[in-house]
Design a protein around this motif. Structure first.
Motif, PDB file in Angstrom:
ATOM      1  N   PHE A 155       0.841  -1.201   0.000  1.00  0.00           N
ATOM      2  CA  PHE A 155       0.000   0.000   0.000  1.00  0.00           C
ATOM      3  C   PHE A 155       0.875   1.250   0.000  1.00  0.00           C
ATOM      4  O   PHE A 155       0.657   2.176  -0.782  1.00  0.00           O
ATOM      5  CB  PHE A 155      -0.932  -0.009   1.216  1.00  0.00           C
ATOM      6  CG  PHE A 155      -1.754   1.231   1.356  1.00  0.00           C
ATOM      7  CD1 PHE A 155      -2.909   1.397   0.617  1.00  0.00           C
ATOM      8  CD2 PHE A 155      -1.375   2.249   2.221  1.00  0.00           C
ATOM      9  CE1 PHE A 155      -3.678   2.544   0.729  1.00  0.00           C
ATOM     10  CE2 PHE A 155      -2.131   3.396   2.339  1.00  0.00           C
ATOM     11  CZ  PHE A 155      -3.287   3.547   1.591  1.00  0.00           C
ATOM     12  N   VAL A 156       1.875   1.278   0.861  1.00  0.00           N
ATOM     13  CA  VAL A 156       2.767   2.438   0.965  1.00  0.00           C
ATOM     14  C   VAL A 156       3.532   2.637  -0.340  1.00  0.00           C
ATOM     15  O   VAL A 156       3.674   3.770  -0.812  1.00  0.00           O
ATOM     16  CB  VAL A 156       3.729   2.286   2.165  1.00  0.00           C
ATOM     17  CG1 VAL A 156       4.823   3.336   2.146  1.00  0.00           C
ATOM     18  CG2 VAL A 156       2.956   2.345   3.474  1.00  0.00           C
ATOM     19  N   VAL A 157       3.996   1.561  -0.946  1.00  0.00           N
ATOM     20  CA  VAL A 157       4.732   1.658  -2.216  1.00  0.00           C
ATOM     21  C   VAL A 157       3.837   2.235  -3.311  1.00  0.00           C
ATOM     22  O   VAL A 157       4.241   3.156  -4.033  1.00  0.00           O
ATOM     23  CB  VAL A 157       5.296   0.280  -2.629  1.00  0.00           C
ATOM     24  CG1 VAL A 157       5.791   0.281  -4.071  1.00  0.00           C
ATOM     25  CG2 VAL A 157       6.406  -0.148  -1.686  1.00  0.00           C
ATOM     26  N   LEU A 158       2.618   1.713  -3.439  1.00  0.00           N
ATOM     27  CA  LEU A 158       1.703   2.209  -4.470  1.00  0.00           C
ATOM     28  C   LEU A 158       1.307   3.659  -4.209  1.00  0.00           C
ATOM     29  O   LEU A 158       1.239   4.472  -5.140  1.00  0.00           O
ATOM     30  CB  LEU A 158       0.463   1.322  -4.557  1.00  0.00           C
ATOM     31  CG  LEU A 158       0.696  -0.095  -5.087  1.00  0.00           C
ATOM     32  CD1 LEU A 158      -0.576  -0.932  -4.946  1.00  0.00           C
ATOM     33  CD2 LEU A 158       1.166  -0.075  -6.531  1.00  0.00           C
ATOM     34  N   GLN A 159       1.061   3.988  -2.952  1.00  0.00           N
ATOM     35  CA  GLN A 159       0.692   5.362  -2.606  1.00  0.00           C
ATOM     36  C   GLN A 159       1.840   6.326  -2.923  1.00  0.00           C
ATOM     37  O   GLN A 159       1.600   7.430  -3.432  1.00  0.00           O
ATOM     38  CB  GLN A 159       0.302   5.445  -1.139  1.00  0.00           C
ATOM     39  CG  GLN A 159      -0.336   6.757  -0.762  1.00  0.00           C
ATOM     40  CD  GLN A 159      -0.930   6.707   0.633  1.00  0.00           C
ATOM     41  OE1 GLN A 159      -0.327   6.196   1.554  1.00  0.00           O
ATOM     42  NE2 GLN A 159      -2.118   7.248   0.766  1.00  0.00           N
ATOM     43  N   GLU A 160       3.055   5.920  -2.653  1.00  0.00           N
ATOM     44  CA  GLU A 160       4.206   6.773  -2.955  1.00  0.00           C
ATOM     45  C   GLU A 160       4.358   6.967  -4.462  1.00  0.00           C
ATOM     46  O   GLU A 160       4.691   8.065  -4.916  1.00  0.00           O
ATOM     47  CB  GLU A 160       5.486   6.187  -2.355  1.00  0.00           C
ATOM     48  CG  GLU A 160       6.709   7.043  -2.566  1.00  0.00           C
ATOM     49  CD  GLU A 160       6.589   8.471  -2.063  1.00  0.00           C
ATOM     50  OE1 GLU A 160       7.176   9.376  -2.692  1.00  0.00           O
ATOM     51  OE2 GLU A 160       5.883   8.711  -1.055  1.00  0.00           O
ATOM     52  N   LYS A 161       4.093   5.931  -5.249  1.00  0.00           N
ATOM     53  CA  LYS A 161       4.138   6.087  -6.710  1.00  0.00           C
ATOM     54  C   LYS A 161       3.123   7.127  -7.160  1.00  0.00           C
ATOM     55  O   LYS A 161       3.432   7.989  -7.982  1.00  0.00           O
ATOM     56  CB  LYS A 161       3.861   4.752  -7.410  1.00  0.00           C
ATOM     57  CG  LYS A 161       5.025   3.814  -7.420  1.00  0.00           C
ATOM     58  CD  LYS A 161       4.677   2.566  -8.222  1.00  0.00           C
ATOM     59  CE  LYS A 161       5.842   1.621  -8.299  1.00  0.00           C
ATOM     60  NZ  LYS A 161       5.537   0.455  -9.148  1.00  0.00           N
ATOM     61  N   ILE A 162       1.910   7.043  -6.624  1.00  0.00           N
ATOM     62  CA  ILE A 162       0.872   8.021  -6.983  1.00  0.00           C
ATOM     63  C   ILE A 162       1.332   9.425  -6.600  1.00  0.00           C
ATOM     64  O   ILE A 162       1.166  10.369  -7.380  1.00  0.00           O
ATOM     65  CB  ILE A 162      -0.473   7.664  -6.320  1.00  0.00           C
ATOM     66  CG1 ILE A 162      -0.999   6.336  -6.874  1.00  0.00           C
ATOM     67  CG2 ILE A 162      -1.497   8.777  -6.528  1.00  0.00           C
ATOM     68  CD1 ILE A 162      -2.157   5.744  -6.103  1.00  0.00           C
TER      69      ILE A 162
ATOM     70  N   TRP B 254      -0.611  -5.661  -8.000  1.00  0.00           N
ATOM     71  CA  TRP B 254      -1.148  -4.427  -8.566  1.00  0.00           C
ATOM     72  C   TRP B 254       0.012  -3.514  -8.947  1.00  0.00           C
ATOM     73  O   TRP B 254       0.974  -3.371  -8.206  1.00  0.00           O
ATOM     74  CB  TRP B 254      -2.043  -3.687  -7.571  1.00  0.00           C
ATOM     75  CG  TRP B 254      -3.413  -4.260  -7.473  1.00  0.00           C
ATOM     76  CD1 TRP B 254      -3.870  -5.112  -6.519  1.00  0.00           C
ATOM     77  CD2 TRP B 254      -4.514  -4.030  -8.351  1.00  0.00           C
ATOM     78  NE1 TRP B 254      -5.185  -5.437  -6.750  1.00  0.00           N
ATOM     79  CE2 TRP B 254      -5.607  -4.779  -7.871  1.00  0.00           C
ATOM     80  CE3 TRP B 254      -4.689  -3.267  -9.500  1.00  0.00           C
ATOM     81  CZ2 TRP B 254      -6.838  -4.779  -8.505  1.00  0.00           C
ATOM     82  CZ3 TRP B 254      -5.919  -3.276 -10.124  1.00  0.00           C
ATOM     83  CH2 TRP B 254      -6.980  -4.028  -9.627  1.00  0.00           C
ATOM     84  N   GLU B 255      -0.098  -2.898 -10.102  1.00  0.00           N
ATOM     85  CA  GLU B 255       0.863  -1.895 -10.553  1.00  0.00           C
ATOM     86  C   GLU B 255       0.080  -0.633 -10.881  1.00  0.00           C
ATOM     87  O   GLU B 255      -1.116  -0.684 -11.175  1.00  0.00           O
ATOM     88  CB  GLU B 255       1.629  -2.383 -11.790  1.00  0.00           C
ATOM     89  CG  GLU B 255       2.499  -3.594 -11.516  1.00  0.00           C
ATOM     90  CD  GLU B 255       3.598  -3.345 -10.491  1.00  0.00           C
ATOM     91  OE1 GLU B 255       4.083  -2.204 -10.372  1.00  0.00           O
ATOM     92  OE2 GLU B 255       3.988  -4.304  -9.799  1.00  0.00           O
ATOM     93  N   VAL B 256       0.759   0.499 -10.824  1.00  0.00           N
ATOM     94  CA  VAL B 256       0.102   1.772 -11.098  1.00  0.00           C
ATOM     95  C   VAL B 256       1.031   2.612 -11.983  1.00  0.00           C
ATOM     96  O   VAL B 256       2.251   2.614 -11.779  1.00  0.00           O
ATOM     97  CB  VAL B 256      -0.277   2.503  -9.775  1.00  0.00           C
ATOM     98  CG1 VAL B 256       0.928   2.829  -8.936  1.00  0.00           C
ATOM     99  CG2 VAL B 256      -1.122   3.728 -10.039  1.00  0.00           C
ATOM    100  N   PHE B 257       0.415   3.277 -12.996  1.00  0.00           N
ATOM    101  CA  PHE B 257       1.181   4.041 -13.968  1.00  0.00           C
ATOM    102  C   PHE B 257       0.453   5.340 -14.309  1.00  0.00           C
ATOM    103  O   PHE B 257      -0.779   5.362 -14.349  1.00  0.00           O
ATOM    104  CB  PHE B 257       1.317   3.257 -15.284  1.00  0.00           C
ATOM    105  CG  PHE B 257       1.834   1.869 -15.121  1.00  0.00           C
ATOM    106  CD1 PHE B 257       3.185   1.626 -15.025  1.00  0.00           C
ATOM    107  CD2 PHE B 257       0.952   0.794 -15.066  1.00  0.00           C
ATOM    108  CE1 PHE B 257       3.663   0.333 -14.870  1.00  0.00           C
ATOM    109  CE2 PHE B 257       1.418  -0.505 -14.920  1.00  0.00           C
ATOM    110  CZ  PHE B 257       2.784  -0.734 -14.820  1.00  0.00           C
ATOM    111  N   PRO B 258       1.201   6.387 -14.640  1.00  0.00           N
ATOM    112  CA  PRO B 258       0.559   7.578 -15.218  1.00  0.00           C
ATOM    113  C   PRO B 258       0.337   7.321 -16.702  1.00  0.00           C
ATOM    114  O   PRO B 258       1.036   6.502 -17.306  1.00  0.00           O
ATOM    115  CB  PRO B 258       1.608   8.671 -15.002  1.00  0.00           C
ATOM    116  CG  PRO B 258       2.919   7.933 -15.069  1.00  0.00           C
ATOM    117  CD  PRO B 258       2.643   6.573 -14.464  1.00  0.00           C
TER     118      PRO B 258
END
Length: 172
Positions: free
Chosen positions: A62-69, A112-116
């Motif tokens: 969660f922290v990793v994904l939030q930091e990416k955002i 889960w991965e997150v991208f702009p």
């Protein structure tokens, strides 16, 4: 090892500017100029359960994904080399809300991965076995959902609630 005040000193190390105190089982890591890890012999030992380890892993992801955002908010015009505009703050806020919804719904965050995207959106995606889900978060509160696997469907615009229902149906 040095024993002082009913504590056995396991190791000492220096870390500049650390002000965190972490307690894990019997080991206590205290912050100071030279943090000390010590073992308290008077405490009872409760080994971590699989659920404890899962929660730790989920919190970490969660922290990793939030930091990416958060990092996507720092992108300037032309961040992709093709004149892409910065990601709007409303898309960032909705992406954080979506991430929090995944967490609070006990959806496994691993994978889960997150991208702009160049469309000024944030894209979440996950693949497990033959199931692929993609959620795109727009700046106007819209979410686009795409899934492959057990279902082949594309939904242009859905609410966060509908997105969570779809994700729970596939990965829940």
């Amino acid at each position: 090892m040095v024993t002082t005040e009913n504590r056995t000193q396991i190791s000492t190390y220096s870390t500049p500017n650390v002000s965190t105190v972490v307690v894990l089982g019997l080991a206590a890591i205290t912050a100071s100029a030279s943090p000390v890890v010590s073992l308290d012999h008077s405490a009872s030992v409760t080994p971590p359960t699989m659920l404890d380890l899962f929660e730790y892993q989920m919190n970490r992801k969660f922290v990793v994904l939030q930091e990416k955002i958060n990092q996507f908010g720092l992108l300037k015009r032309d961040w992709n080399g093709y004149d892409a505009a910065p990601i709007p703050s409303t898309a960032l806020d909705d992406a954080k809300l979506f991430l929090q919804s995944l967490r609070s719904s006990n959806i496994d965050l691993n994978g889960w991965e997150v991208f702009p995207t160049a469309r000024e959106t944030i894209q979440f995606e996950k693949t497990v076995c033959e199931n692929y889900i993609e959620i795109e978060v727009y700046s106007n509160g819209r979410f686009a959902y795409y899934s492959e696997g057990r279902e082949n469907l594309e939904i242009e615009s859905i609410s966060i609630k509908e997105a969570m229902e779809k994700i729970s149906g596939v990965f829940g």
